[in-house]
Write a protein that holds these residues in place. Structure first.
Motif, PDB file in Angstrom:
ATOM      1  N   GLU A 143       0.838  -1.213   0.000  1.00  0.00           N
ATOM      2  CA  GLU A 143       0.000   0.000   0.000  1.00  0.00           C
ATOM      3  C   GLU A 143       0.868   1.257   0.000  1.00  0.00           C
ATOM      4  O   GLU A 143       0.608   2.201  -0.757  1.00  0.00           O
ATOM      5  CB  GLU A 143      -0.915   0.000   1.228  1.00  0.00           C
ATOM      6  N   THR A 158       1.214   4.077  -3.023  1.00  0.00           N
ATOM      7  CA  THR A 158       1.009   5.513  -2.800  1.00  0.00           C
ATOM      8  C   THR A 158       2.209   6.319  -3.274  1.00  0.00           C
ATOM      9  O   THR A 158       2.064   7.372  -3.908  1.00  0.00           O
ATOM     10  CB  THR A 158       0.746   5.785  -1.305  1.00  0.00           C
ATOM     11  N   GLN A 190       2.318   6.289  -7.196  1.00  0.00           N
ATOM     12  CA  GLN A 190       1.275   7.143  -7.771  1.00  0.00           C
ATOM     13  C   GLN A 190       1.614   8.620  -7.593  1.00  0.00           C
ATOM     14  O   GLN A 190       1.359   9.437  -8.490  1.00  0.00           O
ATOM     15  CB  GLN A 190      -0.077   6.822  -7.132  1.00  0.00           C
ATOM     16  N   LEU A 229      -1.807  -2.897  -7.705  1.00  0.00           N
ATOM     17  CA  LEU A 229      -3.270  -2.829  -7.621  1.00  0.00           C
ATOM     18  C   LEU A 229      -3.872  -4.227  -7.682  1.00  0.00           C
ATOM     19  O   LEU A 229      -4.795  -4.557  -6.924  1.00  0.00           O
ATOM     20  CB  LEU A 229      -3.815  -1.965  -8.756  1.00  0.00           C
ATOM     21  N   LEU A 287      -3.402  -6.097  -4.477  1.00  0.00           N
ATOM     22  CA  LEU A 287      -4.240  -5.561  -3.399  1.00  0.00           C
ATOM     23  C   LEU A 287      -5.725  -5.835  -3.629  1.00  0.00           C
ATOM     24  O   LEU A 287      -6.569  -5.375  -2.864  1.00  0.00           O
ATOM     25  CB  LEU A 287      -3.999  -4.054  -3.260  1.00  0.00           C
ATOM     26  N   GLY A 288      -6.038  -6.572  -4.707  1.00  0.00           N
ATOM     27  CA  GLY A 288      -7.430  -6.908  -4.980  1.00  0.00           C
ATOM     28  C   GLY A 288      -8.213  -5.829  -5.709  1.00  0.00           C
ATOM     29  O   GLY A 288      -9.427  -5.958  -5.893  1.00  0.00           O
ATOM     30  N   ARG A 289      -7.546  -4.788  -6.152  1.00  0.00           N
ATOM     31  CA  ARG A 289      -8.225  -3.689  -6.856  1.00  0.00           C
ATOM     32  C   ARG A 289      -8.153  -3.984  -8.365  1.00  0.00           C
ATOM     33  O   ARG A 289      -7.492  -3.301  -9.130  1.00  0.00           O
ATOM     34  CB  ARG A 289      -7.582  -2.362  -6.480  1.00  0.00           C
ATOM     35  N   HIS A 290      -8.885  -5.026  -8.763  1.00  0.00           N
ATOM     36  CA  HIS A 290      -8.728  -5.577 -10.103  1.00  0.00           C
ATOM     37  C   HIS A 290      -9.220  -4.630 -11.190  1.00  0.00           C
ATOM     38  O   HIS A 290      -8.652  -4.592 -12.289  1.00  0.00           O
ATOM     39  CB  HIS A 290      -9.450  -6.914 -10.181  1.00  0.00           C
ATOM     40  N   ARG A 291     -10.282  -3.889 -10.933  1.00  0.00           N
ATOM     41  CA  ARG A 291     -10.780  -2.969 -11.959  1.00  0.00           C
ATOM     42  C   ARG A 291      -9.725  -1.915 -12.291  1.00  0.00           C
ATOM     43  O   ARG A 291      -9.484  -1.605 -13.463  1.00  0.00           O
ATOM     44  CB  ARG A 291     -12.075  -2.302 -11.483  1.00  0.00           C
ATOM     45  N   GLU A 292      -9.065  -1.402 -11.267  1.00  0.00           N
ATOM     46  CA  GLU A 292      -8.020  -0.395 -11.499  1.00  0.00           C
ATOM     47  C   GLU A 292      -6.807  -1.018 -12.199  1.00  0.00           C
ATOM     48  O   GLU A 292      -6.155  -0.382 -13.034  1.00  0.00           O
ATOM     49  CB  GLU A 292      -7.602   0.236 -10.173  1.00  0.00           C
ATOM     50  N   ALA A 293      -6.501  -2.286 -11.860  1.00  0.00           N
ATOM     51  CA  ALA A 293      -5.376  -2.961 -12.512  1.00  0.00           C
ATOM     52  C   ALA A 293      -5.666  -3.139 -14.001  1.00  0.00           C
ATOM     53  O   ALA A 293      -4.781  -2.953 -14.850  1.00  0.00           O
ATOM     54  CB  ALA A 293      -5.124  -4.320 -11.854  1.00  0.00           C
TER      55      ALA A 293
END
Length: 537
Positions: free
Chosen positions: A424, A428, A431, A451, A454-460
């Motif tokens: 995380e 940060t 970015q 991403l 961290l499970g943020r698949h849509r952003e990946a």
């Protein structure tokens, strides 16, 4: 000991927070590494405090400690003999025209190049020496910061076709002059002055300057000026600097096709262009290889040519024995070249898994280029690949402290956080850097990987789409997509892009054999097949 209240940290927790570490780590550092922590007497549990200024000084010293670790002893445990050492500061431009600075810089730079050929002399690299431009510091202070015993300083005054060069060799421990001289000549005779200064220094330091062919690299003064201007812009920290460097190199070659150094400049520039995604590997191969071959035809005694040849053999041919031979020749010709040591470490020793020797080479680079953030970053990368994460973090922090405004130093602070499992925080940091300097394919790949993890698949997946869009305008390294698919857990797609990276000679593939992010794939037979393609299985 005097300090303002704002300079004081009055607990282990406050000290740990200031150093961005946990309490256990800073307690260990106080015991093992001399972290400056003071005790407050009295009470059953005496309190502690530390001064920010002392902690900052201790952290700056981490860079030197990194170099010294592993260098305390020579072969068989014998203490290493300290070699004579020198830093050549940028010569002051006393000419009325400010734009003549490229000429005075170039003269100092060429003296550095000549001195790197001296056996038994440690020569500070240009990056670190030139960091002291226009700084009115005592030679003794500069000597301490660069870790050298002598300083060469001078000035250049150019008027029309005449030039006056003054040079002084200073003992960095006392500030006394060991040698000084003044030269008046035609502009075209500066090559002889560079040679004479180098030989005078070698004599004063009682070291031997090999009798290499000291000839004028070009008789065309305008071609030489273009070469110096290219060197002035060669650090490629912007597309504008890259374009200027390329323009001057091409112009120098057009003015004198028999001038070897600009060809090597083009080969180096081609590699750099691939690293930042300006061009693809195949385009770089065609131009870089042809340029190196031409330089060899014109002068086969240039250590820089062998170092670049070794880098290209490793990267493009996976010819590890050929690369090793080229690097050995480069270091025989220019033993004090920080760039030759760096290229050998990153392009040959790392891919072939010789990480201990790669670390030693990078320690040598940091010793030769002690105030260069890039040197600290590259040492940090080698330590990361060797899974020495605490030492790698210290190297990355040292790079950032040397130059906090340098985006690459900030980026690699994030890399060190990532490999400590602090994904995380790493995300940060990355970015934030991209927001300041703009998105790059390499950066987007790392961000997309984090991403996904961290499970943020849509952003990946949005990062993958961004790479598709970027490829319409520039080269996108295949490893960038492989990283994102790996972060998403899509192993088959990751291997597909890794295979393309090897086939297309993605320059970042040289880290594949040992970079920790690929550890989850190593047990798969397809990973062994990739290494076999790289002639490393």
């Amino acid at each position: 000991m005097e300090a303002t209240s704002g300079d004081t940290l009055d607990s282990w927790k406050a000290i740990a927070a200031y150093l961005h570490r946990d309490v256990r780590t800073v307690v260990r550092w106080e015991q093992a590494r001399g972290l400056p922590v003071h005790r407050v007497p009295g009470g059953g549990r005496p309190g502690v405090f530390a001064l920010k200024s002392e902690l900052d000084a201790w952290r700056r010293g981490a860079r030197l400690r990194l170099v010294e670790e592993g260098q305390e002893e020579g072969r068989g445990g014998a203490p290493r003999r300290r070699l004579p050492s020198i830093a050549v500061l940028p010569f002051a431009n006393l000419s009325s025209a400010k734009e003549n600075e490229y000429f005075s810089d170039g003269l100092a730079d060429e003296v550095i190049t000549l001195l790197t050929r001296v056996q038994g002399l440690r020569v500070t690299a240009r990056t670190s020496s030139f960091a002291f431009r226009s700084q009115l510091q005592d030679a003794r202070d500069i000597g301490k910061k660069l870790g050298v015993s002598t300083i060469l300083e001078g000035s250049v005054q150019r008027s029309g076709r005449r030039v006056r060069v003054s040079a002084q060799l200073v003992d960095a421990s006392t500030g006394f002059h060991l040698w000084s001289e003044q030269y008046d000549c035609k502009v075209g005779d500066v090559f002889a002055i560079e040679d004479e200064i180098s030989r005078a220094i070698a004599g004063a330091l009682e070291v031997r300057l090999a009798r290499a062919r000291i000839t004028k690299p070009t008789r065309n003064q305008e071609a030489y000026n273009c070469w110096l201007k290219a060197r002035y812009h060669q650090h490629y920290e912007s597309l504008e600097a890259y374009a200027k460097c390329r323009t001057y190199l091409k112009r120098a070659i057009a003015l004198d096709p028999l001038f070897p150094q600009p060809y090597l400049g083009l080969a180096d520039l081609a590699r750099a262009a691939v690293e930042v995604g300006i061009t693809g590997p195949r385009e770089a191969l065609a131009e870089g290889r042809a340029a190196i071959q031409k330089a060899f035809e014109l002068d086969d005694s240039l250590g820089e040519a062998y170092a670049l040849s070794g880098a290209y053999r490793a990267w493009m041919d996976f010819d590890w024995s050929g690369a090793d031979a080229d690097f050995e020749r480069a270091l025989a010709l220019t033993p004090a070249s920080a760039e030759a040591h760096r290229l050998r470490a990153i392009n040959y020793l790392v891919p072939t898994g010789q990480l201990r020797e790669a670390e030693q080479e990078m320690q040598q680079v940091v010793a030769l280029d002690p105030v260069s953030p890039v040197a600290c970053i590259d040492l940090g990368k080698v330590l990361l690949w060797a899974r020495q994460f605490d030492r790698a973090q210290a190297a990355m922090e040292a790079a950032f402290e040397l130059r906090p405004d340098y985006w690459l130093a900030a980026w690699f602070r994030g890399v060190a956080l990532y490999f400590q499992g602090r994904i995380e925080e790493a995300l940060t940091t990355w970015q934030s850097v991209q927001k300041k300097v703009g998105a790059t394919p390499v950066g987007t790949g790392a961000i997309g990987m984090a991403l996904g993890q961290l499970g943020r698949h849509r952003e990946a997946r949005a990062a993958l789409a961004a790479l598709d869009a970027a490829e319409r305008e520039r080269y996108v390294p295949r490893l960038s997509r492989a990283q994102i698919h790996m972060g998403l857990g899509e192993t088959d797609a990751a291997f597909e892009w890794l295979d393309r990276a090897v086939e297309e000679r993605d320059i970042h593939i040289l880290d594949l054999p040992c970079k920790p992010i690929w550890d989850g794939l190593r047990a798969d037979p397809r990973f062994t097949a990739l290494l076999r393609k790289m002639r490393l299985a």
